[in-house]
Design a protein around this motif. Structure first.
Motif, short mmCIF file in Angstrom:
data_model
loop_
_atom_site.label_atom_id
_atom_site.label_comp_id
_atom_site.label_asym_id
_atom_site.label_seq_id
_atom_site.Cartn_x
_atom_site.Cartn_y
_atom_site.Cartn_z
N GLU A 128 -2.98 43.77 29.98
CA GLU A 128 -1.60 43.32 29.82
C GLU A 128 -0.72 43.88 30.93
OE1 GLU A 128 -0.74 44.57 25.81
OE2 GLU A 128 -1.50 42.69 24.97
N ALA A 129 -1.05 45.07 31.38
CA ALA A 129 -0.28 45.69 32.46
C ALA A 129 -0.49 44.91 33.75
CB ALA A 129 -0.70 47.14 32.64
N VAL A 130 -1.72 44.45 33.97
CA VAL A 130 -2.03 43.67 35.17
C VAL A 130 -1.21 42.38 35.15
CG1 VAL A 130 -3.79 42.30 36.34
CG2 VAL A 130 -4.35 44.57 35.47
N GLN A 131 -1.16 41.72 34.00
CA GLN A 131 -0.40 40.48 33.90
C GLN A 131 1.08 40.73 34.16
OE1 GLN A 131 -1.55 39.18 29.93
NE2 GLN A 131 -3.07 37.78 30.81
N ASP A 132 1.59 41.79 33.61
CA ASP A 132 3.01 42.10 33.80
C ASP A 132 3.32 42.43 35.26
OD1 ASP A 132 3.60 41.69 31.13
OD2 ASP A 132 3.29 43.78 30.57
N ARG A 133 2.34 42.99 35.95
CA ARG A 133 2.55 43.36 37.35
C ARG A 133 2.49 42.13 38.26
NH1 ARG A 133 -1.11 45.09 41.16
NH2 ARG A 133 -2.75 45.52 39.64
N LEU A 134 1.60 41.19 37.94
CA LEU A 134 1.45 40.01 38.78
C LEU A 134 2.46 38.91 38.44
CD1 LEU A 134 -2.45 39.69 38.98
CD2 LEU A 134 -0.88 40.81 40.56
N ARG A 135 2.92 38.93 37.24
CA ARG A 135 3.86 37.92 36.75
C ARG A 135 5.03 37.62 37.69
NH1 ARG A 135 7.22 35.29 36.09
NH2 ARG A 135 8.84 34.94 34.53
N PRO A 136 5.66 38.64 38.30
CA PRO A 136 6.80 38.38 39.20
C PRO A 136 6.41 37.63 40.47
CG PRO A 136 6.87 40.63 38.38
CD PRO A 136 5.51 40.08 38.03
N LEU A 137 5.13 37.56 40.77
CA LEU A 137 4.69 36.90 42.00
C LEU A 137 4.55 35.39 41.83
CD1 LEU A 137 1.91 39.43 43.14
CD2 LEU A 137 4.35 39.36 43.74
N VAL A 138 4.65 34.93 40.60
CA VAL A 138 4.50 33.49 40.35
C VAL A 138 5.68 32.69 40.87
CG1 VAL A 138 4.34 31.73 38.56
CG2 VAL A 138 3.09 33.86 38.30
N ASP A 139 5.39 31.57 41.49
CA ASP A 139 6.41 30.64 41.96
C ASP A 139 6.43 29.45 41.01
OD1 ASP A 139 7.97 28.75 43.15
OD2 ASP A 139 6.77 28.58 44.98
N LEU A 140 7.47 29.36 40.21
CA LEU A 140 7.56 28.30 39.21
C LEU A 140 8.31 27.08 39.72
CD1 LEU A 140 8.60 30.56 36.19
CD2 LEU A 140 6.33 29.60 36.59
N VAL A 141 8.85 27.20 40.93
CA VAL A 141 9.69 26.15 41.47
C VAL A 141 8.93 25.14 42.32
CG1 VAL A 141 11.71 25.64 42.85
CG2 VAL A 141 11.65 27.69 41.42
N GLY A 142 8.08 25.64 43.16
CA GLY A 142 7.31 24.76 44.03
C GLY A 142 8.14 24.16 45.13
N PRO A 143 8.23 22.84 45.22
CA PRO A 143 7.83 21.87 44.21
C PRO A 143 6.34 21.57 44.20
CG PRO A 143 8.68 20.72 46.09
CD PRO A 143 8.87 22.19 46.37
N GLY A 144 5.60 22.07 45.19
CA GLY A 144 4.18 21.78 45.26
C GLY A 144 3.96 20.43 45.91
N PRO A 145 2.73 20.13 46.30
CA PRO A 145 2.42 18.88 46.97
C PRO A 145 2.56 17.67 46.04
CG PRO A 145 0.40 19.99 46.41
CD PRO A 145 1.53 20.96 46.13
N THR A 146 3.42 16.72 46.44
CA THR A 146 3.62 15.52 45.63
C THR A 146 2.42 14.59 45.78
OG1 THR A 146 5.99 15.66 46.01
CG2 THR A 146 5.14 13.56 45.20
N THR A 147 1.83 14.64 46.97
CA THR A 147 0.63 13.83 47.18
C THR A 147 -0.45 14.69 47.82
OG1 THR A 147 1.53 13.17 49.33
CG2 THR A 147 1.85 11.65 47.47
N PRO A 148 -1.08 15.54 47.00
CA PRO A 148 -2.13 16.42 47.50
C PRO A 148 -3.31 15.60 48.02
CG PRO A 148 -2.19 16.35 45.13
CD PRO A 148 -0.90 15.71 45.55
N ARG A 149 -3.99 16.16 49.01
CA ARG A 149 -5.15 15.48 49.57
C ARG A 149 -6.39 15.74 48.72
NH1 ARG A 149 -5.80 12.20 53.89
NH2 ARG A 149 -7.41 13.51 54.83
N ARG A 150 -6.56 16.99 48.39
CA ARG A 150 -7.75 17.38 47.63
C ARG A 150 -7.36 18.23 46.42
NH1 ARG A 150 -9.70 17.62 53.10
NH2 ARG A 150 -8.82 19.70 53.31
N VAL A 151 -7.83 17.83 45.29
CA VAL A 151 -7.52 18.52 44.04
C VAL A 151 -8.79 19.14 43.46
CG1 VAL A 151 -6.41 18.31 41.80
CG2 VAL A 151 -5.81 16.74 43.65
N ALA A 152 -8.71 20.40 43.07
CA ALA A 152 -9.88 21.09 42.53
C ALA A 152 -9.79 21.26 41.02
CB ALA A 152 -10.03 22.46 43.19
N GLY A 153 -10.94 21.11 40.38
CA GLY A 153 -11.03 21.32 38.95
C GLY A 153 -11.93 22.52 38.73
N LEU A 154 -11.60 23.38 37.75
CA LEU A 154 -12.41 24.56 37.49
C LEU A 154 -12.77 24.65 36.02
CD1 LEU A 154 -9.72 25.25 39.41
CD2 LEU A 154 -10.97 27.38 39.74
#
Length: 244
Positions: A30-56
């Motif tokens: 839980e401490a690891v999650q709390d430490r990494l949490r601030p690094l998340v970018d929730l805004v993006g906007p991210g690629p509207t038309t990505p070339r390659r999409v990965a599934g895991l």
DNA sequence: GCGACAG
DNA sequence: ATCTTGTCGC
């Protein structure tokens, strides 16, 4: 292969140690999650038309300890498979709701490192922001790789919602208390909806658009389906090194 | 105290 | 996740 390591050729396939904390207890995780949490970018906007999409995705062996992780890269337009990687590993943490990511993370990262093609979007099997501490698997994978990521869950983890209309594309907000943490999205007419949330470097609108574009025929995105099929087949036929 | 609880 | 049988429907 990951963005965070491009400046260190001799170490290019390793995620930086400072981010690779491998917790052994619930409190540490839980401490690891709390430490990494601030690094998340929730805004993006991210690629509207990505070339390659990965599934895991990951498949578990009979003993519940060994597992096989698969990453499949699809051409975002045709949804044809252009690259893939399969890796055998071990469960890295007991299953605890909210700490699920720690089980599969090491093996999934290894699989990502073995790709020949760099994807520009990760579609994860599980939640992203729609998480008790707002740091689900999709956020974790996104932050560690630096790649845009979204979470697509089959069942809820947190939040409440109203059923979206029966038509494909319909959705309703997924709320945890006062805040919107994701969307309940109908990917096919009359089929049970999926739970979409932001992972990293993406906004919710775009995340849902990407999920719909990846799900032309079935409930789950092709990325997820292809990855699921690959790790399942590899496990059953033992066509992966390091197992048994 | 009693349920709920990604995969 | 995985363990499991049949069943309804395209």
């Amino acid at each position: 292969m990951t963005e965070l390591t491009v400046d260190e050729p001799e170490d290019r396939q390793r995620t930086p140690r400072r981010l690779m904390a491998n917790p052994r207890t619930v409190a540490e995780a839980e401490a690891v999650q709390d430490r990494l949490r601030p690094l998340v970018d929730l805004v993006g906007p991210g690629p509207t038309t990505p070339r390659r999409v990965a599934g895991l995705d990951v498949a578990y062996a009979e003993d519940g300890q060994r597992l096989v992780a698969a990453v499949v890269v699809l051409d975002a337009r045709t949804l044809a498979v252009v690259d893939s990687a399969v890796v055998a590993g071990r469960v890295a943490f007991d299953y605890v709701p909210g700490l699920f990511a720690f089980r599969e993370l090491p093996t999934l990262l290894e699989a990502l490192d073995r790709l020949t093609t760099q994807p520009d979007l990760l579609v994860c099997d599980g939640h992203g922001f729609a998480h008790p501490r707002r740091f689900g698997l999709a956020c974790h994978l996104g932050v560690l790789t630096g790649l845009p990521a979204i979470g697509v869950g089959k069942t809820p983890l947190v939040g409440q919602w109203d059923a979206p209309a029966e038509q494909r594309g319909s959705w309703s907000p997924l709320r945890d208390g006062p805040e919107t943490v994701g969307r309940v999205l109908r990917t096919q007419d009359g089929v049970k909806p999926v739970f979409v949330s932001v992972g990293h470097r993406m906004d919710l609108d775009n995340a849902c658009a990407r999920v719909l574009a990846s799900s032309p025929r079935y409930r789950l995105p092709e990325t997820t389906r292809q990855a699921d099929q690959l790790c399942r087949t590899a496990l059953a036929a033992r066509i992966v090194d390091g197992l048994d």
